[in-house]
Design a protein around this motif. Structure first.
Motif, short mmCIF file in Angstrom:
data_model
loop_
_atom_site.label_atom_id
_atom_site.label_comp_id
_atom_site.label_asym_id
_atom_site.label_seq_id
_atom_site.Cartn_x
_atom_site.Cartn_y
_atom_site.Cartn_z
N GLY A 150 0.79 -1.21 0.00
CA GLY A 150 0.00 0.00 0.00
C GLY A 150 0.83 1.27 0.00
N VAL B 258 -0.14 5.69 0.70
CA VAL B 258 -1.22 6.53 1.22
C VAL B 258 -1.47 7.76 0.36
CG1 VAL B 258 -1.99 7.88 3.21
CG2 VAL B 258 -0.79 5.71 3.56
N VAL C 212 -5.19 0.66 1.67
CA VAL C 212 -4.91 1.99 2.21
C VAL C 212 -5.66 2.14 3.52
CG1 VAL C 212 -5.02 4.47 1.86
CG2 VAL C 212 -4.68 3.00 -0.11
N LEU C 213 -4.93 2.43 4.60
CA LEU C 213 -5.55 2.86 5.85
C LEU C 213 -4.58 3.83 6.53
CD1 LEU C 213 -7.47 0.67 8.45
CD2 LEU C 213 -6.47 2.89 8.95
N THR D 90 -1.50 1.56 7.05
CA THR D 90 -1.68 0.86 5.78
C THR D 90 -0.99 -0.50 5.74
OG1 THR D 90 -2.13 2.80 4.42
CG2 THR D 90 -1.05 0.94 3.32
N SER D 91 0.30 -0.56 6.01
CA SER D 91 0.98 -1.84 5.84
C SER D 91 0.73 -2.80 7.00
CB SER D 91 2.48 -1.66 5.60
OG SER D 91 3.08 -0.78 6.51
N THR E 10 -2.39 -3.02 8.16
CA THR E 10 -3.66 -3.53 7.65
C THR E 10 -3.42 -4.56 6.55
OG1 THR E 10 -4.69 -1.39 8.15
CG2 THR E 10 -5.87 -2.84 6.64
N GLY F 153 4.53 -1.59 2.33
CA GLY F 153 4.09 -0.34 1.75
C GLY F 153 5.27 0.59 1.52
N GLY G 13 2.95 4.80 4.21
CA GLY G 13 2.62 3.44 3.82
C GLY G 13 3.56 2.39 4.36
#
Length: 421
Positions: free
Chosen positions: A53, A55, A84-85, A89-90, A92, A112, A379
């Motif tokens: 991911g 961001v 993507v969070l 992110t990574s 998740t 990410g 990310g």
């Protein structure tokens, strides 16, 4: 408690050195900076799945995970998808991969990348529609309109990565939270100094040597400062609240603009056996994804909800956790989240958890430094935190446990419980 139907493991991966914004890695983008990490990890084992991911949005790609894998020249039959969070992110990505193990997937590469030095500049929705409509009906008029664009037609990063809903940056929000929780400037600077000292010591001791690949432009993290001091940190001016006289967040106690990419492994027992002998790994016991109303609870306070719930579900107290790897978006964010979970009345009221957790063990937090010193490429941070925690706990006895916690923009956060096996 076993959250998953089969044992799931997280194994230490690799990352780039984290580069200072505008520095040695600024000519990369999130794809090209991730490619060396993915290639180096794939040289150790070919995964069955890639989850990656980034961001900061980029119109040049939609599935960055697949783009990276193919640009690396690796087996095109390995599927890849993106997540993507925000800052989580990574992490998740790790949770997503863990839930997909089985059915032919035994080993997943997750991670990410972010090049914060090169945020893309976009057009506003109105300008985009105006040009798109013209290109469809009158291309020559569209070209004229393109040349006539003004600064008001662009989405410019004048406020950094501000929250879309509030229009304020994470630092703006964190200033409010620091005031609400009475987190002093001195406490923030003290934590920042400790983070730098520990990160520098980790590099000098060789802790990071097998976690970080060398790039032609950079061989080690450029953000940790061996020459920082309490006096130098105290001399810095507030970076976000510059007018009230009460601002306490500075460039020294906040994570810096950073470029970097990081990965780690998610595996079941069959996948773990495919990694090189001696690869540090832990069992991924359980995890919690939390969200709060960032208008009332603080933009980066979701971990304070997730940690008590995760511990209570597994019958654990603070003293049962041998390592705490807490992402340091800001020193104040770490201090505020822990201040919250140290208050039993707050935990009961806000999270609904009735258990008592005891005294928080500050001496077990981020023994090799955190994001304030190492840096925070959005990310990449989750995978960096996971790999770092895996290696740190690998030297502990079997049965030792770690909590890894990452706050995220939008009032969200992710926390996981790991165990040495």
């Amino acid at each position: 408690m076993q959250h998953f139907p089969q044992p799931v493991f997280v194994a230490a991966g690799l990352r780039t050195p984290f580069g200072r914004g505008g520095g040695a890695l600024a000519n990369y983008d999130a794809i090209s900076l991730s490619v060396p990490v993915v290639k180096a990890m794939a040289a150790r084992a070919e995964p069955d799945l890639v989850v990656w991911g980034s961001v900061i949005p980029n119109l040049g790609w939609s599935n960055i995970a697949r783009e990276i894998w193919l640009d690396a020249g690796l087996n095109p039959n390995v599927p890849a998808f993106s997540v993507v969070l925000a800052c989580s992110t990574s992490m998740t990505a790790a949770f997503a991969a863990a839930g997909m193990l089985g059915g032919g997937i035994d080993l997943a590469m997750v991670g990410g990348g972010e090049v914060m030095s090169r945020p893309p500049i976009a057009l506003t929705a109105e300008a985009s529609k105006r040009l798109t409509d013209l290109f469809g009906s009158d291309p020559s008029a569209a070209l004229a309109a393109l040349q006539a664009l003004t600064p008001q037609d662009y989405v410019l990063p004048t406020k950094g990565w501000a929250n879309r809903i509030t229009g304020r940056t994470m630092g703006d929000h964190m200033e409010e939270t620091a005031k609400a929780w009475q987190i002093s400037r001195q406490a923030q600077d003290d934590w920042a100094l400790l983070s730098h000292q520990r990160a520098v010591a980790g590099w000098n001791s060789g802790f990071f040597d097998d976690l970080v690949i060398k790039l032609p432009e950079l061989e080690r993290d450029s953000n940790p400062r061996a020459d920082t001091s309490a006096e130098k940190l105290a001399a810095l001016k507030p970076a976000f609240d510059r007018t009230s006289g009460q601002g306490s967040l500075t460039a020294g106690n906040s994570s810096p603009i950073t470029d970097g990419a990081a990965g780690c492994w998610i595996a079941n027992e069959a996948g773990l056996a495919r990694l090189p002998d001696g690869t540090p790994h832990l069992r991924l016991v359980d995890y919690e994804v939390a969200a709060v109303d960032h208008h009332t609870e603080g933009l980066l306070m979701a971990p304070s909800y997730a940690i008590p719930r995760l511990l209570a579900r597994n019958g654990l107290r603070y003293a049962d956790i041998d390592l705490w790897e807490i992402h340091e978006a800001f020193a104040a964010q770490v201090l505020a989240n822990v201040a919250a979970i140290e208050r039993p009345d707050w935990v009961r009221t806000k999270t609904g958890v009735q258990a008592e957790f005891g005294t928080f063990p500050w001496e077990r937090v981020n023994p090799n430094g955190g994001s304030v010193a190492i840096g925070h490429p959005f990310g990449a941070t989750g995978a960096r935190d996971l790999s770092q925690a895996v290696k740190e706990l690998w030297s502990h006895p079997v049965g030792s446990r770690a909590i890894v916690s990452v706050c995220a923009d939008g009032g969200q956060g992710t926390v996981t419980l790991l165990e040495r096996v």
